[in-house]
Design a protein around this motif. Structure first.
Motif, PDB file in Angstrom:
ATOM      1  N   SER A  44      68.751 -14.703   3.711  1.00 56.11           N
ATOM      2  CA  SER A  44      69.577 -15.079   2.550  1.00 56.11           C
ATOM      3  C   SER A  44      68.790 -14.934   1.257  1.00 56.11           C
ATOM      4  O   SER A  44      69.310 -14.422   0.251  1.00 56.11           O
ATOM      5  N   ALA A  45      67.525 -15.382   1.265  1.00 54.44           N
ATOM      6  CA  ALA A  45      66.694 -15.254   0.065  1.00 54.44           C
ATOM      7  C   ALA A  45      66.455 -13.790  -0.273  1.00 54.44           C
ATOM      8  O   ALA A  45      66.429 -13.400  -1.460  1.00 54.44           O
ATOM      9  N   GLN A  46      66.289 -12.959   0.741  1.00 56.46           N
ATOM     10  CA  GLN A  46      66.051 -11.536   0.515  1.00 56.46           C
ATOM     11  C   GLN A  46      67.244 -10.895  -0.180  1.00 56.46           C
ATOM     12  O   GLN A  46      67.083 -10.120  -1.135  1.00 56.46           O
ATOM     13  N   ARG A  47      68.453 -11.214   0.270  1.00 55.24           N
ATOM     14  CA  ARG A  47      69.652 -10.667  -0.368  1.00 55.24           C
ATOM     15  C   ARG A  47      69.825 -11.193  -1.787  1.00 55.24           C
ATOM     16  O   ARG A  47      70.174 -10.451  -2.703  1.00 55.24           O
ATOM     17  N   GLY A  50      66.840  -9.769  -4.026  1.00 50.36           N
ATOM     18  CA  GLY A  50      66.586  -8.337  -3.955  1.00 50.36           C
ATOM     19  C   GLY A  50      65.181  -7.995  -3.464  1.00 50.36           C
ATOM     20  O   GLY A  50      64.555  -7.049  -3.956  1.00 50.36           O
ATOM     21  N   ILE A  51      64.676  -8.743  -2.488  1.00 52.39           N
ATOM     22  CA  ILE A  51      63.340  -8.492  -1.945  1.00 52.39           C
ATOM     23  C   ILE A  51      63.417  -7.319  -0.971  1.00 52.39           C
ATOM     24  O   ILE A  51      64.311  -7.253  -0.135  1.00 52.39           O
ATOM     25  N   SER A  52      62.480  -6.393  -1.082  1.00 49.02           N
ATOM     26  CA  SER A  52      62.475  -5.238  -0.191  1.00 49.02           C
ATOM     27  C   SER A  52      62.019  -5.640   1.208  1.00 49.02           C
ATOM     28  O   SER A  52      61.371  -6.680   1.398  1.00 49.02           O
ATOM     29  N   ASP A  53      62.338  -4.800   2.204  1.00 50.89           N
ATOM     30  CA  ASP A  53      61.915  -5.083   3.571  1.00 50.89           C
ATOM     31  C   ASP A  53      60.397  -5.114   3.687  1.00 50.89           C
ATOM     32  O   ASP A  53      59.830  -5.904   4.449  1.00 50.89           O
ATOM     33  N   ALA A 103      63.745 -22.697  -7.541  1.00 52.84           N
ATOM     34  CA  ALA A 103      64.369 -22.185  -8.767  1.00 52.84           C
ATOM     35  C   ALA A 103      64.020 -20.728  -9.036  1.00 52.84           C
ATOM     36  O   ALA A 103      64.324 -20.211 -10.125  1.00 52.84           O
ATOM     37  N   ALA A 104      63.395 -20.046  -8.070  1.00 48.86           N
ATOM     38  CA  ALA A 104      62.926 -18.675  -8.278  1.00 48.86           C
ATOM     39  C   ALA A 104      64.070 -17.744  -8.686  1.00 48.86           C
ATOM     40  O   ALA A 104      65.166 -17.809  -8.128  1.00 48.86           O
ATOM     41  N   VAL A 105      63.791 -16.869  -9.673  1.00 49.94           N
ATOM     42  CA  VAL A 105      64.795 -15.915 -10.149  1.00 49.94           C
ATOM     43  C   VAL A 105      64.436 -14.481  -9.773  1.00 49.94           C
ATOM     44  O   VAL A 105      65.243 -13.572  -9.988  1.00 49.94           O
ATOM     45  N   ASP A 106      63.237 -14.267  -9.237  1.00 42.57           N
ATOM     46  CA  ASP A 106      62.839 -12.934  -8.803  1.00 42.57           C
ATOM     47  C   ASP A 106      61.808 -13.069  -7.683  1.00 42.57           C
ATOM     48  O   ASP A 106      61.271 -14.162  -7.454  1.00 42.57           O
ATOM     49  N   PRO A 107      61.507 -11.992  -6.964  1.00 39.92           N
ATOM     50  CA  PRO A 107      60.574 -12.088  -5.834  1.00 39.92           C
ATOM     51  C   PRO A 107      59.198 -12.593  -6.226  1.00 39.92           C
ATOM     52  O   PRO A 107      58.608 -13.417  -5.521  1.00 39.92           O
ATOM     53  N   GLY A 108      58.663 -12.129  -7.355  1.00 37.39           N
ATOM     54  CA  GLY A 108      57.322 -12.542  -7.768  1.00 37.39           C
ATOM     55  C   GLY A 108      57.213 -14.041  -7.969  1.00 37.39           C
ATOM     56  O   GLY A 108      56.206 -14.656  -7.609  1.00 37.39           O
ATOM     57  N   MET A 109      58.245 -14.644  -8.541  1.00 37.30           N
ATOM     58  CA  MET A 109      58.237 -16.095  -8.762  1.00 37.30           C
ATOM     59  C   MET A 109      58.245 -16.843  -7.424  1.00 37.30           C
ATOM     60  O   MET A 109      57.556 -17.849  -7.260  1.00 37.30           O
ATOM     61  N   LEU A 110      59.004 -16.339  -6.457  1.00 35.37           N
ATOM     62  CA  LEU A 110      59.046 -16.983  -5.141  1.00 35.37           C
ATOM     63  C   LEU A 110      57.705 -16.827  -4.424  1.00 35.37           C
ATOM     64  O   LEU A 110      57.197 -17.797  -3.841  1.00 35.37           O
ATOM     65  N   PHE A 111      57.125 -15.624  -4.464  1.00 31.55           N
ATOM     66  CA  PHE A 111      55.834 -15.415  -3.806  1.00 31.55           C
ATOM     67  C   PHE A 111      54.762 -16.328  -4.415  1.00 31.55           C
ATOM     68  O   PHE A 111      53.963 -16.932  -3.706  1.00 31.55           O
ATOM     69  N   GLY A 112      54.755 -16.415  -5.754  1.00 28.33           N
ATOM     70  CA  GLY A 112      53.766 -17.256  -6.419  1.00 28.33           C
ATOM     71  C   GLY A 112      53.935 -18.727  -6.083  1.00 28.33           C
ATOM     72  O   GLY A 112      52.950 -19.446  -5.870  1.00 28.33           O
ATOM     73  N   ALA A 113      55.181 -19.179  -6.016  1.00 25.04           N
ATOM     74  CA  ALA A 113      55.437 -20.580  -5.670  1.00 25.04           C
ATOM     75  C   ALA A 113      55.000 -20.881  -4.248  1.00 25.04           C
ATOM     76  O   ALA A 113      54.443 -21.944  -3.970  1.00 25.04           O
ATOM     77  N   ARG A 114      55.235 -19.948  -3.323  1.00 23.83           N
ATOM     78  CA  ARG A 114      54.811 -20.158  -1.937  1.00 23.83           C
ATOM     79  C   ARG A 114      53.285 -20.212  -1.835  1.00 23.83           C
ATOM     80  O   ARG A 114      52.731 -21.016  -1.074  1.00 23.83           O
ATOM     81  N   ASP A 172      72.290 -24.044   0.741  1.00 25.50           N
ATOM     82  CA  ASP A 172      71.791 -22.795   0.170  1.00 25.50           C
ATOM     83  C   ASP A 172      70.342 -22.643   0.590  1.00 25.50           C
ATOM     84  O   ASP A 172      69.670 -23.652   0.858  1.00 25.50           O
ATOM     85  N   TRP A 173      69.843 -21.419   0.656  1.00 27.56           N
ATOM     86  CA  TRP A 173      68.457 -21.223   1.087  1.00 27.56           C
ATOM     87  C   TRP A 173      67.467 -21.946   0.180  1.00 27.56           C
ATOM     88  O   TRP A 173      66.383 -22.341   0.615  1.00 27.56           O
TER      89      TRP A 173
END
Length: 504
Positions: A44-47, A50-53, A103-114, A172-173
């Protein structure tokens, strides 16, 4: 600590220590389940973002890399600053990073938060375990406390699947990350009221040790994560392994000369502790590989929903809790730790062997469930004595770094298991499809069979690793049952009604 009328000091247990255990367990559960809670939410987060495989693995890897690579530093900070203070800082930071990820709005923000979650988890986990070690010193109570802790350490990952499935399906994810915020708030308030700790031990931080040790661990864990996509013979992967080995060798050399070593080597020279660390790492290699395969098997092959997949792991979780709190905790004070660890690994390996027989249309009730129950009981028997034995007899100033070493073996084992067994499964699946595919009409069926074949081959490897863990526990862990204080012994009428003063 109380003062008697004669002016002597006597140590009395904290009357609120069991409530303190609830707070410690809550924080540990949050850290452990966060390694898997995002797994089910990942599609769900990938969709959504827009995170690539190719990059989706970083949602998981960013957390485990930071966590495993910085645990030794977190343990030493706990010893220097104070365990309670470090515990609270870790909770607050983990909650903030979780809110940022939600609250991530793009992949980079999610990766950094993790990754930031992993940093604060590396601070939080060692202080939680060392607080437990210093709070419960009575052998009988210590067994019960470590039974709870071991149950959470073993079942937390499975609980993450359940919670992740429910939150993803009904909310929600993002709530897989937001859920940490209220948990952390409760834990911070509880820690402020219920937990007590002596101040930190003044000493210099071993900066070269931090760079060499954490850098070496980070490089090796990163190498295993890259091996999953690049392959084991890739020059970059081999260079990472070589660099990590050189850094860790330099770290060991420096620890023999550092005035305030990050990891005092006498901690690892203890035979029982070294055996427990190896047993833990090997056991987790097999366990994390299983979680990965069973998640995809249940969702992709059997067509389970995220929530149904999560609840399919529930029997495993319950079996771990029973094995840890009802069997290990009751027997720990009566038998040698290896008398629990060796049978535990044999049971877990037996469950793995049952899973090697699964097919594309296996029945959950008759084929998957018995294997999960055996594995859960085996893990429950193993984890509790590993934690208790590995942290026993440690000087207070080394409690944090010893706890960090135990957690490091767990996290590094998880990273290795995911990469190693996934690579074995992928390679075996590809070979099966190549050998059995004779025409495009049967591609879908052969591909499904190939995927399951790859899983079963990897699970055979996992079963062998579990048996190796049991062998190491049997040969290296020679500790005796903890000595029971006389007050804890049952009242039996003595043969001699009157004893002379000083007589035992």
């Amino acid at each position: 600590m109380s003062v008697t009328r004669t002016g002597e000091t006597s140590t009395e247990p904290d009357p609120r220590r069991w409530w303190g255990l609830v707070i410690i367990a809550l924080a540990q559960l949050m850290v452990v389940l966060d390694a898997t809670i995002v797994n089910i939410a990942l599609p769900s987060a990938q969709r959504d973002l827009g995170i690539s495989d190719g990059n989706r693995q970083w949602v998981i890897t960013a957390y485990t890399l930071a966590f495993g690579g910085l645990l030794l530093l977190g343990g030493r900070i706990s010893d220097l600053v104070g365990r309670k203070r470090t515990f609270v800082i870790g909770l607050i930071g983990f909650a903030g990073a979780s809110a940022l990820g939600g609250a991530a709005v793009d992949p980079g923000m999610l990766f950094g938060a993790r990754a930031l979650q992993g940093v604060f988890a590396a601070v939080l986990a060692p202080s939680a375990l060392s607080l437990l070690t210093t709070t419960f010193t009575d052998p009988k109570e210590r067994g019960k406390a470590f039974g709870v802790y071991g149950a959470l350490a073993g079942s937390g990952a499975a609980i993450g699947f359940i919670v992740g499935g429910v939150l993803t399906e009904y909310l929600d994810w993002r709530w897989c990350l937001y859920v940490n915020v209220p948990i952390a708030i409760v834990a911070v308030v509880g820690a402020s009221v219920l937990l007590h700790d002596s101040p930190g031990h003044p000493a210099r931080l071993d900066v070269p040790g931090v760079v060499l040790g954490c850098g070496g661990l980070f490089t090796i864990v990163y190498g295993f994560s890259e091996a999953e996509s690049r392959g084991w013979s890739d020059p970059f992967v081999l260079a990472l392994f070589a660099a990590g080995a050189v850094l860790l060798a330099a770290f060991v050399w420096w620890q023999t000369r550092a005035p305030s070593p990050l990891l005092p080597l006498h901690i690892l020279k203890n035979r029982n502790r070294a055996g427990c660390l190896l047993t833990m790492m090997l056991a987790v290699i097999g366990m994390f590989g299983l979680f990965l395969f069973m998640t995809y098997y249940l969702q992709v092959i059997l067509g389970y929903s995220p929530m149904k997949t999560g609840f399919a792991f529930l029997p495993l979780t319950l079996a771990i809790i029973v094995g840890s709190t009802q069997i290990s905790a009751r027997l720990m004070s009566r038998v040698q730790p290896r008398a629990l660890m060796v049978p535990g690994m044999i049971l877990a390996a037996s469950g793995m062997v049952i899973l090697t027989q699964m097919t594309v249309d296996s029945s959950y009730t008759s084929e998957i469930l018995p294997a999960l129950l055996l594995m859960g009981l085996g893990m429950g028997l193993t984890f509790m004595p590993v934690f208790a034995t590995a942290t026993a007899g440690v000087a207070p100033q080394d409690a944090g770094v010893t706890s960090a070493t135990v957690n490091t073996s767990q996290q590094v084992g998880g990273s290795i298991g995911t990469a190693l067994l996934n690579t074995i499964a992928t390679t075996s699946s590809a070979a099966y499809v190549t050998a059995h595919l004779t025409g495009p009409a049967e591609r879908a069926a052969v591909t499904r069979e190939g995927i399951v074949h790859g899983y079963t081959v990897a699970i055979w490897w996992a079963a062998g690793i579990m048996l190796l863990a049991g062998l190491i526990a049997g040969l290296m862990v020679t500790a005796k049952p903890p000595a029971q204080p006389r007050a804890a012994e049952p009242s039996v009428p003595p043969r001699h009604p009157v004893r002379e003063p000083g007589q035992p």
